[in-house]
Structures are given as structure tokens and as C-alpha cells.
Enzyme design. Sequence first.
Site, mmCIF file in Angstrom:
data_model
loop_
_atom_site.group_PDB
_atom_site.id
_atom_site.type_symbol
_atom_site.label_atom_id
_atom_site.label_comp_id
_atom_site.label_asym_id
_atom_site.label_seq_id
_atom_site.Cartn_x
_atom_site.Cartn_y
_atom_site.Cartn_z
ATOM 1 N N GLY A 52 4.179 -15.999 11.856
ATOM 2 C CA GLY A 52 5.226 -16.754 12.520
ATOM 3 C C GLY A 52 6.523 -15.983 12.434
ATOM 4 O O GLY A 52 6.686 -15.110 11.574
ATOM 5 N N GLN A 65 15.537 -14.805 12.303
ATOM 6 C CA GLN A 65 15.010 -13.624 11.605
ATOM 7 C C GLN A 65 15.223 -12.333 12.394
ATOM 8 O O GLN A 65 15.080 -11.246 11.832
ATOM 9 C CB GLN A 65 13.513 -13.790 11.307
ATOM 10 C CG GLN A 65 13.226 -14.860 10.267
ATOM 11 C CD GLN A 65 11.736 -14.979 9.988
ATOM 12 O OE1 GLN A 65 11.022 -15.660 10.711
ATOM 13 N NE2 GLN A 65 11.261 -14.311 8.948
ATOM 14 N N CYS A 72 7.075 -14.555 3.629
ATOM 15 C CA CYS A 72 8.067 -14.568 4.712
ATOM 16 C C CYS A 72 8.342 -13.129 5.109
ATOM 17 O O CYS A 72 8.528 -12.272 4.238
ATOM 18 C CB CYS A 72 9.350 -15.245 4.224
ATOM 19 S SG CYS A 72 10.657 -15.307 5.458
ATOM 20 N N LEU A 73 8.379 -12.855 6.391
ATOM 21 C CA LEU A 73 8.637 -11.494 6.866
ATOM 22 C C LEU A 73 10.046 -11.029 6.482
ATOM 23 O O LEU A 73 10.306 -9.830 6.458
ATOM 24 C CB LEU A 73 8.452 -11.413 8.384
ATOM 25 C CG LEU A 73 7.015 -11.615 8.883
ATOM 26 C CD1 LEU A 73 6.985 -11.657 10.403
ATOM 27 C CD2 LEU A 73 6.094 -10.540 8.351
ATOM 28 N N HIS A 92 7.661 -23.896 7.791
ATOM 29 C CA HIS A 92 8.381 -22.689 7.361
ATOM 30 C C HIS A 92 9.356 -22.227 8.455
ATOM 31 O O HIS A 92 10.523 -21.934 8.176
ATOM 32 C CB HIS A 92 7.351 -21.600 7.029
ATOM 33 C CG HIS A 92 7.918 -20.306 6.564
ATOM 34 N ND1 HIS A 92 7.750 -19.819 5.287
ATOM 35 C CD2 HIS A 92 8.660 -19.368 7.221
ATOM 36 C CE1 HIS A 92 8.373 -18.646 5.180
ATOM 37 N NE2 HIS A 92 8.921 -18.348 6.344
ATOM 38 N N GLU A 93 8.871 -22.183 9.689
ATOM 39 C CA GLU A 93 9.716 -21.682 10.786
ATOM 40 C C GLU A 93 10.848 -22.656 11.103
ATOM 41 O O GLU A 93 11.968 -22.235 11.389
ATOM 42 C CB GLU A 93 8.874 -21.421 12.042
ATOM 43 C CG GLU A 93 7.724 -20.432 11.881
ATOM 44 C CD GLU A 93 8.100 -19.136 11.182
ATOM 45 O OE1 GLU A 93 9.267 -18.717 11.243
ATOM 46 O OE2 GLU A 93 7.204 -18.552 10.551
ATOM 47 N N HIS A 107 13.592 -22.169 8.804
ATOM 48 C CA HIS A 107 14.436 -21.018 9.163
ATOM 49 C C HIS A 107 15.563 -21.436 10.106
ATOM 50 O O HIS A 107 16.669 -20.896 10.044
ATOM 51 C CB HIS A 107 13.603 -19.937 9.859
ATOM 52 C CG HIS A 107 12.965 -18.938 8.929
ATOM 53 N ND1 HIS A 107 13.684 -18.164 8.055
ATOM 54 C CD2 HIS A 107 11.674 -18.585 8.754
ATOM 55 C CE1 HIS A 107 12.869 -17.365 7.377
ATOM 56 N NE2 HIS A 107 11.625 -17.611 7.780
HETATM 57 NI NI NI Z 1 9.951 -16.690 7.078
#
Ligand code: NI
Length: 179
Positions: free
Chosen positions: A44, A49, A86-87, A128-129, A132
Site C-alpha cells: 500500500g 508518502q 511501512c515503506l 494503515h493507509e 497516513h
Molecule cells: Ni506506511
Amino acid sequence: MRDIRLFGDPVLRSVASPVVDFDKQLRTLVQDLTDTMLEAPGSGLAAPQVGVALRVFTYNVDGVVGHLINPELTLTDETQIGDEGCLSIPGLTFDCTRALGVVAKGFTMYGDPVVIEGTETLARCIQHETDHLDGVLFVDRLDPDTRKAAMKAIREADWNGLSAPLVKESPHPMFGRGF
Ligand code: NI
């Protein structure tokens, strides 16, 4: 392809604005998010991000790639505990408690209303997204001891202080768990 912002970048702590114009620029953003998420690879990716403070995210769970704009979530009372990453916090995963299921209402990039229902990984990803978009990171959701360990690991991470990861492994060990 856009650069993924890392923990410490203020854009990750900002509250993103709702999308108002469902225009070509938005569709380009969704395409760029999708490409960047798949290249990472990740499960995701949310617009903040990549430095865009709009309420947009993409997902890639169980072979299904999609996106959601201006999400509003209804969560189940039942919870799940599992590995989450998380990226924007590359290479680190921690046990995180989330609702087991979610119903997410929102819009497609064409402005059509859409409802996504998910459990387990998809539900975790959507929560999670959406976090963000509110400037919330998964480390904020950890129990106090795990959070302490996570913050220590972040401080000691080789990417800390860099604007983007210098090294990408392939295949990426985070596949399936990085959001
Ligand atoms: Ni993340």
C-alpha cells in the site's frame, strides 16, 4: 515513479486534504502511487508518502491492486495482531493490533462512489493507509514496550537522516508487509 518520504519528513505528520477535483492531475497521482508501490514493492502507499497532502491511497493485497480517495472507515470490534511495516520506515516490522475487518467508503479517481470491504491483510492495509492521511504512523499504534523498541530501531536505522533509501534489495524482504 516518485521518491518515498521517510520517517522524520514533516509531510508524514500532516493531515491531508480531501480531494475536491477529480481531474487528470488526480489520475496521474493515482498512477504514480500505483507504479511506485509496485516497484518498492509494497502492499500500500498513501499520497503523503510521496509528498502530496491529499486523501488518496493505493493498495496491493492478495493480487488485487486498487485505490481509494477520501476514505471513511467503519471498523469491526474484533481485532487482529500481526506483523506490520511501512515503506516510510523501511526494513522494520512490529506486531500491531488492528481491527479485523473494515468497511471503507470513498471514491474512485473518476469521482464514482465505491465501498471496499476487507478483512485481515486488506483491512490492516486500509487502516494503515488511512492513518497516513491523518499524519498517523503505525509506530503510534504499537503497545508502549514495542513502540520503545521501534523508536530505538528507527534511530539506529542506516536510512535515518537520508532523504531516500540508498540501497534496494531485490526481491525486497518487505514484500507483503510494507504499507
Ligand atoms: Ni506506511
